[in-house]
Design a protein around this motif. Structure first.
Motif, mmCIF file in Angstrom:
data_model
loop_
_atom_site.group_PDB
_atom_site.id
_atom_site.type_symbol
_atom_site.label_atom_id
_atom_site.label_comp_id
_atom_site.label_asym_id
_atom_site.label_seq_id
_atom_site.Cartn_x
_atom_site.Cartn_y
_atom_site.Cartn_z
ATOM 1 N N UNK A 159 0.819 -1.079 0.233
ATOM 2 C CA UNK A 159 0.056 0.015 -0.005
ATOM 3 C C UNK A 159 0.863 1.502 0.036
ATOM 4 N N UNK A 160 1.295 1.565 -1.370
ATOM 5 C CA UNK A 160 2.310 2.714 -1.245
ATOM 6 C C UNK A 160 1.735 4.208 -0.993
ATOM 7 N N UNK A 161 0.376 4.138 -0.683
ATOM 8 C CA UNK A 161 -0.086 5.502 -0.389
ATOM 9 C C UNK A 161 0.133 5.862 0.993
ATOM 10 N N UNK A 162 0.443 4.950 1.761
ATOM 11 C CA UNK A 162 0.713 5.379 3.340
ATOM 12 C C UNK A 162 -0.749 5.732 4.200
ATOM 13 N N UNK A 163 -0.448 6.031 5.245
ATOM 14 C CA UNK A 163 -1.590 6.563 5.930
ATOM 15 C C UNK A 163 -2.737 5.952 6.211
ATOM 16 N N UNK A 164 -2.273 4.355 6.052
ATOM 17 C CA UNK A 164 -3.413 3.295 6.203
ATOM 18 C C UNK A 164 -4.070 3.420 7.791
ATOM 19 N N UNK A 165 -3.039 3.948 8.720
ATOM 20 C CA UNK A 165 -3.805 3.755 10.122
ATOM 21 C C UNK A 165 -4.665 5.047 10.320
ATOM 22 N N UNK A 166 -4.839 6.084 9.373
ATOM 23 C CA UNK A 166 -6.061 7.103 9.593
ATOM 24 C C UNK A 166 -7.223 6.439 9.214
ATOM 25 N N UNK A 167 -8.219 6.587 10.115
ATOM 26 C CA UNK A 167 -9.588 5.879 10.008
ATOM 27 C C UNK A 167 -10.306 6.004 8.450
ATOM 28 N N UNK A 168 -10.402 6.993 7.859
ATOM 29 C CA UNK A 168 -11.148 7.150 6.857
ATOM 30 C C UNK A 168 -10.442 6.331 5.739
ATOM 31 N N UNK A 202 -8.488 3.701 6.311
ATOM 32 C CA UNK A 202 -8.607 2.284 6.647
ATOM 33 C C UNK A 202 -10.050 1.652 6.277
ATOM 34 N N UNK A 203 -10.926 2.302 6.592
ATOM 35 C CA UNK A 203 -12.242 1.978 6.316
ATOM 36 C C UNK A 203 -12.456 1.777 4.801
ATOM 37 N N UNK A 204 -11.936 2.928 4.090
ATOM 38 C CA UNK A 204 -12.185 2.600 2.739
ATOM 39 C C UNK A 204 -11.402 1.768 1.947
ATOM 40 N N UNK A 205 -10.220 1.297 2.351
ATOM 41 C CA UNK A 205 -9.481 0.118 1.823
ATOM 42 C C UNK A 205 -10.266 -1.185 2.188
ATOM 43 N N UNK A 206 -10.439 -1.198 3.518
ATOM 44 C CA UNK A 206 -11.299 -2.522 3.869
ATOM 45 C C UNK A 206 -12.309 -2.870 3.027
ATOM 46 N N UNK A 207 -13.367 -1.453 2.871
ATOM 47 C CA UNK A 207 -14.457 -2.042 2.336
ATOM 48 C C UNK A 207 -14.314 -2.204 0.583
ATOM 49 N N UNK A 208 -13.309 -1.576 0.150
ATOM 50 C CA UNK A 208 -12.803 -1.807 -1.107
ATOM 51 C C UNK A 208 -12.523 -3.540 -1.457
ATOM 52 N N UNK A 209 -11.690 -4.004 -0.566
ATOM 53 C CA UNK A 209 -11.306 -5.361 -0.518
ATOM 54 C C UNK A 209 -12.348 -6.308 -0.433
ATOM 55 N N UNK A 210 -13.461 -5.863 0.456
ATOM 56 C CA UNK A 210 -14.508 -6.681 0.785
ATOM 57 C C UNK A 210 -15.402 -6.761 -0.344
ATOM 58 N N UNK A 211 -15.808 -5.708 -0.765
ATOM 59 C CA UNK A 211 -16.453 -5.626 -2.140
ATOM 60 C C UNK A 211 -16.108 -6.434 -3.320
ATOM 61 N N UNK A 212 -14.865 -6.403 -3.493
ATOM 62 C CA UNK A 212 -14.098 -7.305 -4.635
ATOM 63 C C UNK A 212 -14.262 -8.628 -4.246
ATOM 64 N N UNK A 213 -14.077 -8.986 -2.991
ATOM 65 C CA UNK A 213 -14.220 -10.565 -2.634
ATOM 66 C C UNK A 213 -15.457 -11.038 -2.671
#
Length: 358
Positions: A275-284, A286-297
């Motif tokens: 995740x080259x963008x970094x800042x994954x620890x930031x809540x917005x 984090x939630x966006x990435x988690x939702x993206x993976x969930x939708x794809x799966x």
């Protein structure tokens, strides 16, 4: 008493030894077998090492059955073919359109054959895949065995061998999916193309891609050492890749007998590996990435289930589950029942590790 002890000791020395001793110097030790054709017109290939030339020899033979092919092959070698060290069997995709057990029967009947043999389906004729191993210094079968084991570790090929395949072929409640391989463009190495779906003992003609095969194994709750999924994430007008590795899966199936519906709930815990963008620890973020993976799966689960039902290939073993816990739903013609079920997957993805930057 002393004399009896001496006589007993001498007797033991005289009878010591292996009654079933087999000397490899008197045999051609085959490590790779290939099969083309059909009942009445089979062609077999047997690869064994030539230590003097430091390469592998290949013997070809024709016959009306796998056993007849081996008998004909023995007429062409100076030493009898010995399959006690066989590690891989390759079968062409046209041959497996007929019952697979027709080919495997002789390997179960001979107690000298190992039960850990790997089996794979080839794209087109087997011969080029056998010839690929001629110049290898090591065993020809070992090349494909290592290739399949490494692909298993990446959750592309299911972990199957001769013993597990044989036990599943006669079950109505579960189907097999065998490794499907092709040759690279330069014909110098094998490429994992996905898995060949079976319905009963025959190949359906449908291949799951490596990505779909990984999804199938997640549906089966069989992630291996690595189960990586990669997607593109769009942010501020830019696209960047995200790679997640599956750490743990929790699966629960709920059956509604009246509706013939199975709700398939999955909780998938992942680690972010790229995740080259970094800042994954930031809540917005984090939630966006988690939702993206969930939708794809979620979409991938739905797609693979449609393919499996369309081919009447119950690789997930839903029939086993139904027969054990809902026997009223189970019928002898299970494949037809399976194809008509409502399979409703529901995926929840949870990121539990974000990497060293958190």
């Amino acid at each position: 008493m002393y004399r009896k002890g001496i006589m007993l000791l001498l007797s033991m020395l005289l009878v010591a030894g292996c009654w079933d001793e087999r000397l490899y110097k008197n045999a051609s030790v085959v490590t790779l077998v290939g099969v083309d054709g059909y009942i009445g017109a089979y062609k077999g290939y047997y690869a064994y090492p030539n230590t003097a030339a430091q390469q592998n020899e290949v013997i070809e033979a024709d016959g009306i059955s796998p056993r007849d092919v081996r008998n004909q092959a023995n007429l062409k070698v100076e030493q009898t073919l010995d399959l006690s060290e066989l590690s891989t069997i390759l079968v062409s995709d046209q041959t497996v359109r007929e019952p697979l057990y027709d080919i495997l029967d002789i390997y179960f009947r001979d107690p000298q054959n190992p039960i850990s043999i790997k089996i794979a389906v080839t794209e087109g004729d087997v011969k080029p895949f056998i010839e690929l191993t001629k110049d290898l210094a090591g065993g020809a079968g070992g090349y494909y065995e290592r290739f399949m084991e490494s692909t298993e570790e990446n959750t592309i090929f299911p972990k199957l061998d001769l013993q597990t395949v044989g036990s599943m072929l006669f079950e109505q409640t579960i189907d097999i999916a065998l490794p499907y391989i092709q040759l690279s463009e330069d014909k110098k190495h094998a490429v994992a193309e996905g898995v060949a779906l079976f319905s009963g003992q025959t190949f359906t003609g449908t291949i799951l891609t490596p990505k779909q095969s990984l999804t199938m194994l997640l549906l089966m709750n069989q992630p291996s050492k690595q189960a990586r999924m990669s997607y593109m994430w769009k942010h501020d007008g830019k696209s960047m890749p995200i790679t997640a590795d599956v750490i743990h899966i929790k699966r629960q199936w709920t059956v509604n007998e009246e509706l013939k519906r199975i709700d398939m709930d999955y909780l998938i815990e992942v680690e972010i590996e790229e995740f080259a963008h970094d800042h994954l620890y930031k809540d917005p973020v984090f939630k966006e990435v988690q939702q993206l993976i969930q939708d794809h799966v979620q979409g991938e689960f739905e797609e693979v289930l449609r393919i499996l039902q369309g081919q009447q290939s119950d690789t997930l073993g839903i029939g086993r589950y139904i027969r054990a816990y809902h026997p009223k739903m189970f019928q002898k013609d299970w494949h037809a029942v399976y194809a008509s079920l409502q399979l409703v997957p529901s995926v929840q993805v949870k990121i539990i590790r974000t990497g060293v930057l958190r």
